[in-house]
Design a protein around this motif. Sequence first.
Motif, PDB file in Angstrom:
ATOM      1  N   ASN A  18       0.832  -1.335  -0.041  1.00 57.94           N
ATOM      2  CA  ASN A  18       0.129   0.060   0.018  1.00 57.94           C
ATOM      3  C   ASN A  18       0.889   1.223   0.020  1.00 57.94           C
ATOM      4  O   ASN A  18       0.356   2.252  -0.721  1.00 57.94           O
ATOM      5  CB  ASN A  18      -0.798  -0.108   1.210  1.00 57.94           C
ATOM      6  CG  ASN A  18      -2.125  -0.860   1.066  1.00 57.94           C
ATOM      7  OD1 ASN A  18      -2.411  -1.343  -0.067  1.00 57.94           O
ATOM      8  ND2 ASN A  18      -2.506  -1.415   2.327  1.00 57.94           N
ATOM      9  N   LYS A  21       2.386   1.787  -3.459  1.00 58.83           N
ATOM     10  CA  LYS A  21       1.287   2.166  -4.426  1.00 58.83           C
ATOM     11  C   LYS A  21       0.898   3.776  -4.222  1.00 58.83           C
ATOM     12  O   LYS A  21       0.408   4.218  -5.291  1.00 58.83           O
ATOM     13  CB  LYS A  21      -0.171   1.423  -4.043  1.00 58.83           C
ATOM     14  CG  LYS A  21      -0.271   0.220  -4.748  1.00 58.83           C
ATOM     15  CD  LYS A  21      -1.594  -0.592  -4.742  1.00 58.83           C
ATOM     16  CE  LYS A  21      -1.545  -1.830  -3.977  1.00 58.83           C
ATOM     17  NZ  LYS A  21      -2.892  -2.413  -3.598  1.00 58.83           N
ATOM     18  N   ARG A  22       1.172   4.267  -3.153  1.00 60.05           N
ATOM     19  CA  ARG A  22       1.035   5.619  -3.140  1.00 60.05           C
ATOM     20  C   ARG A  22       1.620   6.457  -4.021  1.00 60.05           C
ATOM     21  O   ARG A  22       3.008   6.374  -3.850  1.00 60.05           O
ATOM     22  CB  ARG A  22       1.062   6.033  -1.673  1.00 60.05           C
ATOM     23  CG  ARG A  22      -0.046   5.407  -0.954  1.00 60.05           C
ATOM     24  CD  ARG A  22      -0.526   6.157   0.310  1.00 60.05           C
ATOM     25  NE  ARG A  22      -1.740   5.586   0.966  1.00 60.05           N
ATOM     26  CZ  ARG A  22      -2.845   5.890   0.713  1.00 60.05           C
ATOM     27  NH1 ARG A  22      -3.057   6.876  -0.488  1.00 60.05           N
ATOM     28  NH2 ARG A  22      -4.027   5.407   1.136  1.00 60.05           N
ATOM     29  N   TYR A  24       1.741  10.258  -6.846  1.00 60.32           N
ATOM     30  CA  TYR A  24       0.961  11.418  -7.167  1.00 60.32           C
ATOM     31  C   TYR A  24      -0.086  11.305  -8.235  1.00 60.32           C
ATOM     32  O   TYR A  24       0.391  10.152  -9.111  1.00 60.32           O
ATOM     33  CB  TYR A  24       1.897  12.319  -7.667  1.00 60.32           C
ATOM     34  CG  TYR A  24       1.425  13.684  -8.126  1.00 60.32           C
ATOM     35  CD1 TYR A  24       0.989  14.419  -6.998  1.00 60.32           C
ATOM     36  CD2 TYR A  24       0.956  13.928  -9.390  1.00 60.32           C
ATOM     37  CE1 TYR A  24       0.077  15.780  -7.515  1.00 60.32           C
ATOM     38  CE2 TYR A  24       0.213  15.232  -9.833  1.00 60.32           C
ATOM     39  CZ  TYR A  24      -0.005  16.025  -8.758  1.00 60.32           C
ATOM     40  OH  TYR A  24      -0.670  17.038  -9.234  1.00 60.32           O
ATOM     41  N   ALA A  25      -1.121  11.709  -7.959  1.00 59.19           N
ATOM     42  CA  ALA A  25      -2.209  11.522  -9.032  1.00 59.19           C
ATOM     43  C   ALA A  25      -2.909  13.135  -8.863  1.00 59.19           C
ATOM     44  O   ALA A  25      -2.899  13.772  -8.072  1.00 59.19           O
ATOM     45  CB  ALA A  25      -3.216  10.394  -8.444  1.00 59.19           C
ATOM     46  N   MET A  28      -8.901  12.913  -7.320  1.00 62.38           N
ATOM     47  CA  MET A  28      -9.459  11.736  -6.498  1.00 62.38           C
ATOM     48  C   MET A  28     -10.930  11.695  -6.647  1.00 62.38           C
ATOM     49  O   MET A  28     -11.554  12.577  -6.865  1.00 62.38           O
ATOM     50  CB  MET A  28      -9.047  12.230  -4.892  1.00 62.38           C
ATOM     51  CG  MET A  28      -9.464  13.644  -4.441  1.00 62.38           C
ATOM     52  SD  MET A  28      -8.879  13.895  -3.041  1.00 62.38           S
ATOM     53  CE  MET A  28      -9.284  15.610  -2.806  1.00 62.38           C
ATOM     54  N   PRO A  61      -5.025  14.297  -3.634  1.00 60.42           N
ATOM     55  CA  PRO A  61      -5.056  12.852  -4.099  1.00 60.42           C
ATOM     56  C   PRO A  61      -3.963  11.986  -3.370  1.00 60.42           C
ATOM     57  O   PRO A  61      -2.939  12.662  -3.190  1.00 60.42           O
ATOM     58  CB  PRO A  61      -4.792  12.879  -5.659  1.00 60.42           C
ATOM     59  CG  PRO A  61      -5.364  14.189  -5.919  1.00 60.42           C
ATOM     60  CD  PRO A  61      -4.985  15.027  -5.028  1.00 60.42           C
ATOM     61  N   LYS A  62      -4.102  10.646  -3.192  1.00 55.35           N
ATOM     62  CA  LYS A  62      -3.498   9.839  -2.340  1.00 55.35           C
ATOM     63  C   LYS A  62      -2.923  10.292  -1.071  1.00 55.35           C
ATOM     64  O   LYS A  62      -1.814  10.042  -0.555  1.00 55.35           O
ATOM     65  CB  LYS A  62      -1.873   9.918  -3.297  1.00 55.35           C
ATOM     66  CG  LYS A  62      -2.167   9.337  -4.658  1.00 55.35           C
ATOM     67  CD  LYS A  62      -2.836   7.744  -4.739  1.00 55.35           C
ATOM     68  CE  LYS A  62      -2.936   7.312  -5.970  1.00 55.35           C
ATOM     69  NZ  LYS A  62      -3.301   5.840  -5.965  1.00 55.35           N
ATOM     70  N   HIS A  63      -3.638  11.105  -0.351  1.00 54.18           N
ATOM     71  CA  HIS A  63      -3.695  11.317   1.172  1.00 54.18           C
ATOM     72  C   HIS A  63      -3.619  10.106   1.998  1.00 54.18           C
ATOM     73  O   HIS A  63      -4.450   9.249   1.608  1.00 54.18           O
ATOM     74  CB  HIS A  63      -5.000  12.144   1.319  1.00 54.18           C
ATOM     75  CG  HIS A  63      -4.888  13.009   2.718  1.00 54.18           C
ATOM     76  ND1 HIS A  63      -4.931  12.353   3.876  1.00 54.18           N
ATOM     77  CD2 HIS A  63      -4.426  14.188   2.972  1.00 54.18           C
ATOM     78  CE1 HIS A  63      -4.757  13.438   4.888  1.00 54.18           C
ATOM     79  NE2 HIS A  63      -4.482  14.504   4.260  1.00 54.18           N
ATOM     80  N   ASP A  99      -8.106   3.467  -0.851  1.00 52.21           N
ATOM     81  CA  ASP A  99      -8.100   3.725  -2.165  1.00 52.21           C
ATOM     82  C   ASP A  99      -7.991   5.251  -2.644  1.00 52.21           C
ATOM     83  O   ASP A  99      -8.257   5.707  -3.729  1.00 52.21           O
ATOM     84  CB  ASP A  99      -9.384   3.031  -2.913  1.00 52.21           C
ATOM     85  CG  ASP A  99     -10.506   3.395  -2.476  1.00 52.21           C
ATOM     86  OD1 ASP A  99     -10.890   4.651  -1.736  1.00 52.21           O
ATOM     87  OD2 ASP A  99     -11.740   2.988  -3.009  1.00 52.21           O
ATOM     88  N   SER A 100      -7.898   6.047  -1.723  1.00 55.35           N
ATOM     89  CA  SER A 100      -7.641   7.666  -1.858  1.00 55.35           C
ATOM     90  C   SER A 100      -9.097   8.255  -2.283  1.00 55.35           C
ATOM     91  O   SER A 100      -9.416   9.325  -2.372  1.00 55.35           O
ATOM     92  CB  SER A 100      -6.769   8.059  -2.983  1.00 55.35           C
ATOM     93  OG  SER A 100      -5.595   7.666  -2.543  1.00 55.35           O
TER      94      SER A 100
END
Length: 158
Positions: A18, A21-22, A24-25, A28, A61-63, A99-100
């Motif tokens: 996990n 996987k995090r 930058y995106a 969200m 995103p991805k917090h 899953d953000s």
Amino acid sequence: MAAVRSFSRLLTRSSLNNIAKRGYADEMNFTFAAGNQVFYNGVSVRQVDVPSFSGAFGILPKHVPTLAVLKPGVVTVIENEGGSKKYFVSSGTVTINDDSSVQVLAEEACPVDNLDISAARDVLSKAQSQLSSATTDVARAEGQIAVEVGEALVKACE
């Protein structure tokens, strides 16, 4: 050294996956609803700023997964197109999932543009009167909550 070993036991393969996987995106999945209306339902946004009892914070995103309690104040949603919308919330919760995806569930909410400053000042005045005339602990607690909401309403209008 024992602390390092204890910490390393906490890091399971799934938690490491996990973390890996995090990244930058740009957006969200966001849901924002109150008892009176659904404002966003699973739409993609860039950022959300929320008032919390642990301090106001921005959600990107991805917090990291988080659960927080909303305090009375303004939630700001920055949409993908770059525009922003502001909503007053009386209270509620914020959930940021693994899953953000983000859910803001408010007890009551309305667009800041719909607020009336004179009505907000009236709410605050009545709440202050309620607090000053409170004779029991329960009445004082209810009065204090009403004052906090009234103050946040007035601030949102200004």
